[in-house]
Design an enzyme around this catalytic site. Structure first.
Site, PDB file in Angstrom:
ATOM      1  N   SER A 102       0.803  -1.229   0.000  1.00 18.52           N
ATOM      2  CA  SER A 102       0.000   0.000   0.000  1.00 18.52           C
ATOM      3  C   SER A 102       0.831   1.271   0.000  1.00 18.52           C
ATOM      4  CB  SER A 102      -0.936   0.007   1.218  1.00 18.52           C
ATOM      5  OG  SER A 102      -0.199  -0.069   2.422  1.00 18.52           O
ATOM      6  N   THR A 116      -1.880  -6.536  -0.568  1.00 23.47           N
ATOM      7  CA  THR A 116      -2.661  -5.993   0.532  1.00 23.47           C
ATOM      8  C   THR A 116      -4.142  -6.145   0.197  1.00 23.47           C
ATOM      9  OG1 THR A 116      -2.638  -3.763  -0.441  1.00 23.47           O
ATOM     10  CG2 THR A 116      -0.894  -4.299   1.144  1.00 23.47           C
ATOM     11  N   ASP A 168     -24.124  -3.686   7.162  1.00 23.27           N
ATOM     12  CA  ASP A 168     -23.501  -3.565   5.849  1.00 23.27           C
ATOM     13  C   ASP A 168     -24.584  -3.443   4.781  1.00 23.27           C
ATOM     14  OD1 ASP A 168     -22.049  -3.825   3.472  1.00 23.27           O
ATOM     15  OD2 ASP A 168     -20.558  -5.124   4.408  1.00 23.27           O
ATOM     16  N   THR A 174     -15.054  -1.010   7.052  1.00 21.90           N
ATOM     17  CA  THR A 174     -15.554  -0.707   5.713  1.00 21.90           C
ATOM     18  C   THR A 174     -14.420  -0.259   4.800  1.00 21.90           C
ATOM     19  OG1 THR A 174     -15.908   1.671   6.033  1.00 21.90           O
ATOM     20  CG2 THR A 174     -17.627   0.197   6.848  1.00 21.90           C
ATOM     21  N   ARG A 228     -10.170   2.238   7.384  1.00 30.82           N
ATOM     22  CA  ARG A 228      -9.568   3.374   6.691  1.00 30.82           C
ATOM     23  C   ARG A 228      -9.734   4.615   7.559  1.00 30.82           C
ATOM     24  NH1 ARG A 228      -7.255   0.120   4.631  1.00 30.82           N
ATOM     25  NH2 ARG A 228      -7.169  -0.551   2.451  1.00 30.82           N
ATOM     26  N   ASP A 279      -6.290   2.376  14.899  1.00 28.04           N
ATOM     27  CA  ASP A 279      -5.181   1.810  14.144  1.00 28.04           C
ATOM     28  C   ASP A 279      -5.030   2.555  12.825  1.00 28.04           C
ATOM     29  OD1 ASP A 279      -3.144  -0.310  13.611  1.00 28.04           O
ATOM     30  OD2 ASP A 279      -4.519  -0.767  11.963  1.00 28.04           O
ATOM     31  N   GLU A 312      -2.759   9.736   6.798  1.00 27.50           N
ATOM     32  CA  GLU A 312      -1.519   8.968   6.936  1.00 27.50           C
ATOM     33  C   GLU A 312      -0.616   9.233   5.729  1.00 27.50           C
ATOM     34  OE1 GLU A 312      -2.371   4.806   7.404  1.00 27.50           O
ATOM     35  OE2 GLU A 312      -3.807   5.140   9.025  1.00 27.50           O
ATOM     36  N   HIS A 336      -1.450   1.737  11.926  1.00 29.13           N
ATOM     37  CA  HIS A 336      -2.063   1.022  10.807  1.00 29.13           C
ATOM     38  C   HIS A 336      -1.390  -0.343  10.635  1.00 29.13           C
ATOM     39  CE1 HIS A 336      -4.396   1.730   6.809  1.00 29.13           C
ATOM     40  NE2 HIS A 336      -4.503   0.480   7.220  1.00 29.13           N
ATOM     41  N   GLY A 356      -3.277  -5.379  10.650  1.00 31.65           N
ATOM     42  CA  GLY A 356      -3.194  -6.528   9.755  1.00 31.65           C
ATOM     43  C   GLY A 356      -1.789  -7.036   9.523  1.00 31.65           C
TER      44      GLY A 356
END
Length: 386
Positions: free
Chosen positions: A45, A67, A147, A175, A208, A234, A239, A256, A259
């Site tokens: 990313s 990613t 959702d 999301t 995000r 996170d 960023e 971040h 993951g």
């Protein structure tokens, strides 16, 4: 085939050297002379693949990101040039779900509440949200699944109402970033929504940064932090240039990296490898199991779990077991110290420590109820735990 791969992709050299001439590059320092001959570009990313980059790569036929997210890929430009693209959707789903649960168990222990009595609203039930939902439900925690876009695509899925989300004890955001259309997520949690939440609630953003309005959150926290929910961040807006003034108001903060398990990152490499093989009509000869190292707890950790499992509550045992694999308080402390001295958010992410996912661990727990919960969460249980 001339292949360029991000040097932060675990096992990339081993995966791709058999598919052509594979060379590494460092994000932010991609050599234009290498791009000129590149046919397959494999990124994470931190590399933006846009028209400017594509202009330097006239021979490019294939682009993949190892990613789950792909906001850094300009799909319009890739499609216009007939370049095949791929993202490793779901590669880090388990890692992010584990991050959320690790935060919640530690917070439950610290603040003295039973996590099993709480209701968790999962906002966004894609790869990550579905994994989190499954893990929560496997240990008896009530879940509200929200959702609406998925509900329009999948008649079998019924989305909760947003009003139900706002009443949940814990709200966890998963999301994608969507800026327009029928279901935009940019600033889904803006000032007006944040003002409806209270101090008894917990809000987590591990998707995000732009889904949660950071400026609005800071303003409300400054106005009256005691009336606001506990917030775990996170993912941050802007960023890597995050607003560091938010840090004192955040319960747990990380860069971040939710993951960033070894399995999550390596799974991304594996998924890209599989797709590139399909693109080249080549057989798959490698699997993730060929590379992941065997994991074992230290003698000190093993002894600690042995001691705690004999007399403590189920929640305490589960929390201590999780902390042996990942301790959010350590990440939070390091993040605060690092960001107090440096603006290098990206460097912190790049040099993030190796973290393993729970199924890598085999543990012995004497308490049968705790062992059962840990088994549902994916831990392997030694024979003497049964």
């Amino acid at each position: 085939m001339n292949i360029l791969y991000d040097d932060n992709m675990p096992y990339a050299k081993e995966y791709f050297r058999g598919l052509g001439q594979a060379l590494p590059f460092t994000a932010g320092a991609l050599d234009n002379t290498l791009l000129a001959n590149c046919e397959a570009l494999l990124v994470r990313s931190t590399t933006k693949v846009d028209a400017a980059l594509l202009n330097e790569a006239p021979n490019l036929r294939y682009v993949a990101t190892a990613t789950a997210g792909f906001n850094h890929l300009s799909l319009t430009d890739l499609t216009a040039r007939g370049i095949h693209w791929y993202s490793a959707g779901g590669c880090n789903a388990r890692a992010v779900a584990e991050y959320v649960l690790a935060c919640l168990y530690v917070l439950a222990q610290r603040d003295g509440f039973l996590l099993s009595n709480k209701t968790v609203a999962v906002v966004g039930v894609g790869n990550v949200g579905s994994t989190l939902k499954s893990l929560l439900q496997s240990v008896g925690i009530k879940v509200i699944a929200y959702d609406p876009p998925r509900a329009t695509r999948d008649p079998a899925f019924i989305s909760a109402e947003f009003s139900q989300v706002l009443k949940a004890d814990i709200i966890s955001l998963h999301t994608p970033l969507v800026k327009d259309g029928d279901f935009p997520t940019e600033h889904m949690f803006d000032a007006s929504v944040l003002e409806t939440l209270g101090p008894q609630q917990i809000l987590i953003n591990a998707c995000r940064g732009e889904v949660l309005d950071n400026a609005a959150l800071l303003a409300l926290m400054r106005k009256d932090q005691s009336s606001m929910p506990k917030v775990i961040l996170d993912c941050w807006e802007h960023e890597p240039e995050i607003d560091r003034e938010l840090l004192p108001y955040i319960t747990f903060a990380s860069a971040h990296t939710a993951g960033h398990s070894l399995e999550g990152k390596a799974r991304g490499t594996d998924m890209v490898y599989a797709d590139l093989c399909r693109f080249l009509s080549l057989p798959l000869t490698l699997t993730l199991e060929d590379f992941l190292p065997v994991f074992s707890l230290s003698a000190e950790q093993t002894q600690k779990l042995h001691d705690v499992s004999a007399s403590e509550s189920t929640q305490t045992i589960v929390c201590e077991s999780i902390k042996c694999m990942y301790d959010i308080e350590n990440d939070d402390s390091f993040f605060r110290r690092y960001m107090a001295k440096s603006h290098s958010f990206s460097e912190l992410r790049r040099n993030y420590h190796v973290r393993r996912e729970w199924p890598a661990a085999k543990i012995a727990i004497q308490n049968k109820k705790a062992a059962s919960v840990l088994g549902e969460l994916g831990f392997k249980l030694a024979n003497d735990s049964k």
